[in-house]
Scaffold this motif. Structure first.
Motif, PDB file in Angstrom:
ATOM      1  N   ASP A  87      39.579  46.145  17.390  1.00  0.00           N
ATOM      2  CA  ASP A  87      39.169  45.158  18.385  1.00  0.00           C
ATOM      3  C   ASP A  87      40.230  44.090  18.612  1.00  0.00           C
ATOM      4  N   GLY A  88      41.462  44.347  18.177  1.00  0.00           N
ATOM      5  CA  GLY A  88      42.519  43.361  18.362  1.00  0.00           C
ATOM      6  C   GLY A  88      43.015  43.344  19.801  1.00  0.00           C
ATOM      7  N   GLU A  89      43.401  42.169  20.264  1.00  0.00           N
ATOM      8  CA  GLU A  89      43.855  42.054  21.654  1.00  0.00           C
ATOM      9  C   GLU A  89      45.128  42.843  21.897  1.00  0.00           C
ATOM     10  N   TYR A  90      45.959  43.026  20.847  1.00  0.00           N
ATOM     11  CA  TYR A  90      47.190  43.782  21.043  1.00  0.00           C
ATOM     12  C   TYR A  90      46.903  45.266  21.202  1.00  0.00           C
ATOM     13  N   ASP A  91      45.854  45.762  20.525  1.00  0.00           N
ATOM     14  CA  ASP A  91      45.465  47.153  20.696  1.00  0.00           C
ATOM     15  C   ASP A  91      45.006  47.394  22.126  1.00  0.00           C
ATOM     16  N   GLN A  92      44.242  46.446  22.668  1.00  0.00           N
ATOM     17  CA  GLN A  92      43.798  46.558  24.051  1.00  0.00           C
ATOM     18  C   GLN A  92      44.992  46.519  24.990  1.00  0.00           C
ATOM     19  N   ALA A  93      45.916  45.603  24.747  1.00  0.00           N
ATOM     20  CA  ALA A  93      47.097  45.482  25.602  1.00  0.00           C
ATOM     21  C   ALA A  93      47.928  46.754  25.554  1.00  0.00           C
ATOM     22  N   ASP A  94      48.096  47.329  24.357  1.00  0.00           N
ATOM     23  CA  ASP A  94      48.860  48.569  24.236  1.00  0.00           C
ATOM     24  C   ASP A  94      48.225  49.672  25.070  1.00  0.00           C
ATOM     25  N   ALA A  95      46.897  49.802  24.978  1.00  0.00           N
ATOM     26  CA  ALA A  95      46.201  50.852  25.722  1.00  0.00           C
ATOM     27  C   ALA A  95      46.403  50.680  27.216  1.00  0.00           C
ATOM     28  N   LEU A  96      46.242  49.464  27.701  1.00  0.00           N
ATOM     29  CA  LEU A  96      46.368  49.216  29.140  1.00  0.00           C
ATOM     30  C   LEU A  96      47.807  49.373  29.611  1.00  0.00           C
ATOM     31  N   ASP A  97      48.771  48.938  28.790  1.00  0.00           N
ATOM     32  CA  ASP A  97      50.177  49.097  29.156  1.00  0.00           C
ATOM     33  C   ASP A  97      50.576  50.560  29.283  1.00  0.00           C
ATOM     34  N   LEU A  98      49.942  51.419  28.494  1.00  0.00           N
ATOM     35  CA  LEU A  98      50.281  52.837  28.514  1.00  0.00           C
ATOM     36  C   LEU A  98      49.615  53.568  29.670  1.00  0.00           C
ATOM     37  N   GLY A  99      48.756  52.886  30.418  1.00  0.00           N
ATOM     38  CA  GLY A  99      48.155  53.515  31.592  1.00  0.00           C
ATOM     39  C   GLY A  99      46.666  53.713  31.526  1.00  0.00           C
ATOM     40  N   ALA A 100      46.002  53.257  30.436  1.00  0.00           N
ATOM     41  CA  ALA A 100      44.541  53.354  30.385  1.00  0.00           C
ATOM     42  C   ALA A 100      43.931  52.402  31.411  1.00  0.00           C
ATOM     43  N   ASP A 101      42.703  52.704  31.828  1.00  0.00           N
ATOM     44  CA  ASP A 101      42.042  51.911  32.861  1.00  0.00           C
ATOM     45  C   ASP A 101      40.995  50.961  32.294  1.00  0.00           C
ATOM     46  N   ASP A 102      40.462  51.288  31.135  1.00  0.00           N
ATOM     47  CA  ASP A 102      39.442  50.432  30.530  1.00  0.00           C
ATOM     48  C   ASP A 102      39.446  50.691  29.033  1.00  0.00           C
ATOM     49  N   TYR A 103      38.727  49.852  28.297  1.00  0.00           N
ATOM     50  CA  TYR A 103      38.794  49.835  26.835  1.00  0.00           C
ATOM     51  C   TYR A 103      37.414  49.452  26.309  1.00  0.00           C
ATOM     52  N   LEU A 104      36.889  50.259  25.409  1.00  0.00           N
ATOM     53  CA  LEU A 104      35.556  49.998  24.850  1.00  0.00           C
ATOM     54  C   LEU A 104      35.633  50.098  23.335  1.00  0.00           C
ATOM     55  N   THR A 105      35.174  49.046  22.655  1.00  0.00           N
ATOM     56  CA  THR A 105      35.257  48.975  21.202  1.00  0.00           C
ATOM     57  C   THR A 105      33.978  49.494  20.549  1.00  0.00           C
ATOM     58  N   LYS A 106      34.132  50.365  19.549  1.00  0.00           N
ATOM     59  CA  LYS A 106      32.984  50.848  18.772  1.00  0.00           C
ATOM     60  C   LYS A 106      32.492  49.744  17.830  1.00  0.00           C
ATOM     61  N   PRO A 107      31.199  49.665  17.564  1.00  0.00           N
ATOM     62  CA  PRO A 107      30.111  50.380  18.253  1.00  0.00           C
ATOM     63  C   PRO A 107      29.855  49.793  19.629  1.00  0.00           C
ATOM     64  N   PHE A 108      29.379  50.622  20.533  1.00  0.00           N
ATOM     65  CA  PHE A 108      29.154  50.149  21.889  1.00  0.00           C
ATOM     66  C   PHE A 108      27.768  50.576  22.364  1.00  0.00           C
ATOM     67  N   SER A 109      27.299  49.900  23.384  1.00  0.00           N
ATOM     68  CA  SER A 109      26.017  50.227  24.000  1.00  0.00           C
ATOM     69  C   SER A 109      26.184  51.459  24.880  1.00  0.00           C
ATOM     70  N   PHE A 110      25.278  52.425  24.733  1.00  0.00           N
ATOM     71  CA  PHE A 110      25.341  53.627  25.568  1.00  0.00           C
ATOM     72  C   PHE A 110      25.146  53.262  27.039  1.00  0.00           C
ATOM     73  N   VAL A 111      24.297  52.296  27.316  1.00  0.00           N
ATOM     74  CA  VAL A 111      24.070  51.850  28.693  1.00  0.00           C
ATOM     75  C   VAL A 111      25.363  51.317  29.296  1.00  0.00           C
ATOM     76  N   ILE A 112      26.111  50.517  28.503  1.00  0.00           N
ATOM     77  CA  ILE A 112      27.389  49.978  28.972  1.00  0.00           C
ATOM     78  C   ILE A 112      28.391  51.105  29.174  1.00  0.00           C
ATOM     79  N   LEU A 113      28.414  52.072  28.265  1.00  0.00           N
ATOM     80  CA  LEU A 113      29.328  53.208  28.392  1.00  0.00           C
ATOM     81  C   LEU A 113      29.099  53.939  29.712  1.00  0.00           C
TER      82      LEU A 113
END
Length: 225
Positions: free
Chosen positions: A82-108
């Motif tokens: 859930d670190g902000e740098y992990d999110q930034a890395d994912a988005l910089d590499l071309g991901a469109d969104d980021y969801l941290t486990k555990p997550f709500s199935f409704v939100i997914l």
């Protein structure tokens, strides 16, 4: 709607699949990075759900390789981090969104539907001008297959020029975007760094990608010089 789930926790992956099937999705499962990369490359999907911690290839590398292969399917990264740098890395590499486990199935489900509506416009993550390339995520500059070592400031300057390839960019614009709007030093610093870049990306290769436009600024040749 067809979804690819790449998740090495088999129980979790199957639970998500069963829930999504119940919502009317068609779902394929892969449990390793290489298998996910193969499926994402070979088959059309509306959205790819990609875990970061995968055997064989991690999710970051799968995402990077998909984008490098011109696969623009929307990617939702799943991770226990859930670190902000992990999110930034994912988005910089071309991901469109980021969801941290555990997550709500409704939100997914809501995120998946939103990504599918958005579709897959072409969004190259590696900037190119002829055989000159710049990869923002990997912080890599190259001429063809030859990697070129640059400093952080040189990288930022070249990235800005490449994002505006073919356009004349003023010194003021470079100062504001590569240094900052509060920079109060000598604006000739731009000339100094342009010189550094030319000695690294142009002169050794007999090129002249960065052109000085007298009285206006600089222009990077869209064909790489």
């Amino acid at each position: 709607m067809r979804i690819l789930i790449v998740e090495d926790e088999v129980g979790l992956a199957e639970t998500i699949r069963d829930g999504l099937v119940g919502e009317g999705f068609a779902v394929d499962l892969m449990h390793t990075g290489p298998d996910g990369l193969w499926a994402g490359t070979e088959h059309p999907y509306d959205v790819i759900m990609l875990d970061i911690m995968l055997p064989g290839l991690n999710g970051y590398e799968v995402c990077r390789q998909l984008r490098a292969r011109q696969v623009w399917t929307p990617i939702l990264m799943l991770t226990a981090k859930d670190g902000e740098y992990d999110q930034a890395d994912a988005l910089d590499l071309g991901a469109d969104d980021y969801l941290t486990k555990p997550f709500s199935f409704v939100i997914l489900v809501a995120r998946l539907r939103a990504l599918a509506r958005r579709g897959a416009p072409q969004r190259p993550t590696v900037l190119t001008a002829g055989d000159l390339s710049l990869d923002p995520a990997r912080r890599r500059v190259a001429r063809g297959e030859v990697e070129i070592a640059v400093t952080a400031r040189e990288f930022a300057l070249l990235e800005f020029l490449m994002r505006h390839a073919g356009d004349v960019v003023s010194k003021r614009a470079l100062i504001d975007n590569v240094w900052d709007m509060h920079f109060d030093g000598d604006h000739n610093i731009v000339e100094v760094y342009i010189g550094y870049l030319r000695r690294k990306i142009d002169q050794p290769y007999g090129r002249a990608a960065i052109e000085t436009v007298r009285g206006a600024g600089y222009r990077l040749d869209a064909d790489g010089g």
